[in-house]
Design an enzyme around this catalytic site. Structure first.
Site, PDB file in Angstrom:
ATOM      1  CD  GLU A  28      38.838  30.903  31.798  1.00 62.95           C
ATOM      2  OE1 GLU A  28      37.636  31.017  31.459  1.00 62.95           O
ATOM      3  OE2 GLU A  28      39.197  30.741  32.975  1.00 62.95           O
ATOM      4  CB  ALA A  87      45.098  33.414  35.163  1.00 59.38           C
ATOM      5  CD  GLU A 106      39.157  28.612  36.357  1.00 58.80           C
ATOM      6  OE1 GLU A 106      39.973  29.534  36.104  1.00 58.80           O
ATOM      7  OE2 GLU A 106      39.173  27.515  35.778  1.00 58.80           O
ATOM      8  N   GLY A 114      40.140  32.802  36.137  1.00 57.32           N
ATOM      9  CA  GLY A 114      40.741  32.325  37.381  1.00 57.32           C
ATOM     10  C   GLY A 114      40.128  32.986  38.613  1.00 57.32           C
TER      11      GLY A 114
HETATM   12  C1  HXC Z   1      46.273  40.927  33.322  1.00 60.09           C
HETATM   13  C2  HXC Z   1      44.577  42.465  33.483  1.00 60.09           C
HETATM   14  C3  HXC Z   1      43.617  41.428  33.547  1.00 60.09           C
HETATM   15  C4  HXC Z   1      44.096  40.081  33.498  1.00 60.09           C
HETATM   16  C5  HXC Z   1      42.576  43.307  33.656  1.00 60.09           C
HETATM   17  N1  HXC Z   1      43.888  43.602  33.560  1.00 60.09           N
HETATM   18  N2  HXC Z   1      42.382  41.977  33.650  1.00 60.09           N
HETATM   19  N3  HXC Z   1      45.886  42.209  33.374  1.00 60.09           N
HETATM   20  N4  HXC Z   1      45.441  39.895  33.386  1.00 60.09           N
HETATM   21  N5  HXC Z   1      43.274  39.017  33.608  1.00 60.09           N
HETATM   22  C6  HXC Z   1      44.509  44.937  33.527  1.00 60.09           C
HETATM   23  C7  HXC Z   1      44.258  45.628  32.193  1.00 60.09           C
HETATM   24  O1  HXC Z   1      45.203  45.197  31.249  1.00 60.09           O
HETATM   25  C8  HXC Z   1      44.445  47.073  32.574  1.00 60.09           C
HETATM   26  O2  HXC Z   1      45.851  47.360  32.680  1.00 60.09           O
HETATM   27  C9  HXC Z   1      43.879  47.124  34.003  1.00 60.09           C
HETATM   28  O3  HXC Z   1      43.893  45.788  34.494  1.00 60.09           O
HETATM   29  C10 HXC Z   1      42.449  47.637  34.035  1.00 60.09           C
HETATM   30  O4  HXC Z   1      41.669  46.848  33.119  1.00 60.09           O
HETATM   31  P1  HXC Z   1      40.765  47.483  31.972  1.00 60.09           P
HETATM   32  O5  HXC Z   1      40.576  46.455  30.959  1.00 60.09           O
HETATM   33  O6  HXC Z   1      41.324  48.798  31.536  1.00 60.09           O
HETATM   34  O7  HXC Z   1      39.425  47.760  32.801  1.00 60.09           O
HETATM   35  P2  HXC Z   1      37.930  47.799  32.227  1.00 60.09           P
HETATM   36  O8  HXC Z   1      37.883  48.522  30.919  1.00 60.09           O
HETATM   37  O9  HXC Z   1      37.097  48.301  33.367  1.00 60.09           O
HETATM   38  O10 HXC Z   1      37.546  46.277  31.917  1.00 60.09           O
HETATM   39  C11 HXC Z   1      37.443  45.321  32.947  1.00 60.09           C
HETATM   40  C12 HXC Z   1      37.446  43.890  32.379  1.00 60.09           C
HETATM   41  C13 HXC Z   1      38.663  43.703  31.473  1.00 60.09           C
HETATM   42  C14 HXC Z   1      36.133  43.651  31.574  1.00 60.09           C
HETATM   43  C15 HXC Z   1      37.455  42.926  33.573  1.00 60.09           C
HETATM   44  O11 HXC Z   1      39.811  44.094  32.183  1.00 60.09           O
HETATM   45  C16 HXC Z   1      38.874  42.275  31.044  1.00 60.09           C
HETATM   46  O12 HXC Z   1      38.154  41.780  30.160  1.00 60.09           O
HETATM   47  N6  HXC Z   1      39.877  41.612  31.652  1.00 60.09           N
HETATM   48  C17 HXC Z   1      40.223  40.265  31.269  1.00 60.09           C
HETATM   49  C18 HXC Z   1      39.211  39.274  31.784  1.00 60.09           C
HETATM   50  C19 HXC Z   1      39.585  37.853  31.385  1.00 60.09           C
HETATM   51  O13 HXC Z   1      39.619  37.496  30.212  1.00 60.09           O
HETATM   52  N7  HXC Z   1      39.884  37.012  32.374  1.00 60.09           N
HETATM   53  C20 HXC Z   1      40.265  35.640  32.168  1.00 60.09           C
HETATM   54  C21 HXC Z   1      41.741  35.577  32.127  1.00 60.09           C
HETATM   55  S1  HXC Z   1      42.278  33.954  31.644  1.00 60.09           S
HETATM   56  P3  HXC Z   1      46.500  48.643  31.972  1.00 60.09           P
HETATM   57  O14 HXC Z   1      47.952  48.443  32.233  1.00 60.09           O
HETATM   58  O15 HXC Z   1      46.095  48.585  30.559  1.00 60.09           O
HETATM   59  O16 HXC Z   1      45.869  49.784  32.730  1.00 60.09           O
HETATM   60  C22 HXC Z   1      42.195  33.039  33.002  1.00 60.09           C
HETATM   61  C23 HXC Z   1      42.696  31.679  32.763  1.00 60.09           C
HETATM   62  C24 HXC Z   1      42.502  30.698  33.869  1.00 60.09           C
HETATM   63  O17 HXC Z   1      41.814  33.440  34.046  1.00 60.09           O
HETATM   64  C25 HXC Z   1      43.358  29.495  33.673  1.00 60.09           C
HETATM   65  C26 HXC Z   1      43.308  28.834  32.350  1.00 60.09           C
HETATM   66  C27 HXC Z   1      44.242  29.316  31.309  1.00 60.09           C
END
Ligand code: HXC
Length: 257
Positions: A131, A65, A111, A108
């Site tokens: 998360e 998400a 999911e 998400g």
């Molecule tokens: C918003 C995101 C994002 C996310 C990545 N980006 N994931 N933006 N929401 N979930 C954006 C980054 O901010 C970045 O933007 C660009 O995408 C590229 O990501 P990087 O981090 O620079 O890439 P990389 O170093 O290759 O790392 C990849 C990654 C990392 C390991 C997947 O992006 C990451 O850990 N993302 C978050 C994963 C996560 O926690 N997902 C769960 C979300 S919570 P910029 O602008 O900086 O270039 C969820 C909740 C579900 O899903 C419902 C319950 C609450």
């Protein structure tokens, strides 16, 4: 309709949707959700479509998400807006929906893949429920669908440590149906969807409905449901055609009747 966050195509009898927010690794925001549900529901209503493939990019199916959209959300907004409940629309589709996952399927994203009927993974796929690292927990079905799919121990491991698992581990624990080389992912998913779409559409839809019943009810009720649906298939011309074609040693010509 012109889409900004997804790419939508029709490949013969298969509906093909690619998540397309490359700047955010396909993070799932509300604009993307609105477009995705519209596209999925349009394919679901289109009698020319027999199955749907949902995929992302080589790097990410979806990295979760949209964290930036959630960052400032407070409890009242989340509760009153029933945040994330709209994603259940994906699970209300009646036609078979295949997730073709390469790269990250996190939070998400994992999911969403689990809301599909089955997952075909590239050997580059990485699944996780991270998360907890953000101070929350899965909110789009992860705690429930992951547990039913891979069992309590592995679901606890993934949800509590936030670690990722690779495609081989995901296949071993039954989260994904098959793993294919990354370069062949979309072709393999389209092939599987094309195969499904070559069968009788009402039969494929009833099969999906009946397998899903295994999640919703007891074994004895599920078996009763299966038998009733099975009996009803003998009212279809496609049952006569399928069995006659077998006896006559020729390919069937299903009419979706
Ligand atoms: C918003 C995101 C994002 C996310 C990545 N980006 N994931 N933006 N929401 N979930 C954006 C980054 O901010 C970045 O933007 C660009 O995408 C590229 O990501 P990087 O981090 O620079 O890439 P990389 O170093 O290759 O790392 C990849 C990654 C990392 C390991 C997947 O992006 C990451 O850990 N993302 C978050 C994963 C996560 O926690 N997902 C769960 C979300 S919570 P910029 O602008 O900086 O270039 C969820 C909740 C579900 O899903 C419902 C319950 C609450």
């Amino acid at each position: 309709m012109a889409y900004e966050n997804i790419i939508v195509e029709t490949r013969e009898k298969v509906g093909f949707i690619q998540l397309h927010r490359p700047q955010a690794l396909n993070a799932l925001n509300s604009a993307l959700l609105a477009e995705l549900s519209t596209a999925l529901e349009a394919f679901d209503k289109d009698n020319g479509i027999g199955a749907i493939v949902l995929t992302g990019s080589e790097k990410a199916f979806a990295a979760g998400a949209d964290i930036k959209e959630m960052q400032t959300l407070d409890f009242a907004d989340a509760y009153l807006g029933d945040y994330f409940s709209e994603w259940e629309r994906v699970t209300r589709l009646r036609k078979p929906l295949i997730a073709a996952v390469a790269g990250y399927a996190l939070g998400g994203g994992c999911e969403l893949a689990m809301m599909c009927d089955f997952i075909i993974a590239a050997d580059t796929a990485k699944f996780g429920q991270p998360e907890i690292t953000l101070g929350v927990m899965p909110g789009m079905g992860g705690s429930q669908r992951l547990t039913r799919s891979v069992g309590k121990s592995k679901a606890m491991d993934l949800c509590l440590t936030g670690r990722m698992m690779d495609a081989a581990e995901a296949e071993r624990c039954g989260l994904v149906a098959r793993v294919v080389p990354a370069g062949e992912l979309v072709a393999e998913a389209l092939k599987a969807a094309g195969k499904i779409a070559s069968f009788s559409l009402p039969v494929a839809m009833m099969t999906k409905e009946t397998v899903n019943r295994a999640y919703e009810t007891t074994l004895s009720e599920g078996l009763r449901f299966e038998r009733r649906v099975f009996h009803s298939m003998f009212a279809l011309e496609d049952q006569k055609e399928g069995m006659t074609a077998f006896a006559e040693k020729r390919p069937p010509n299903f009419k979706n009747r």
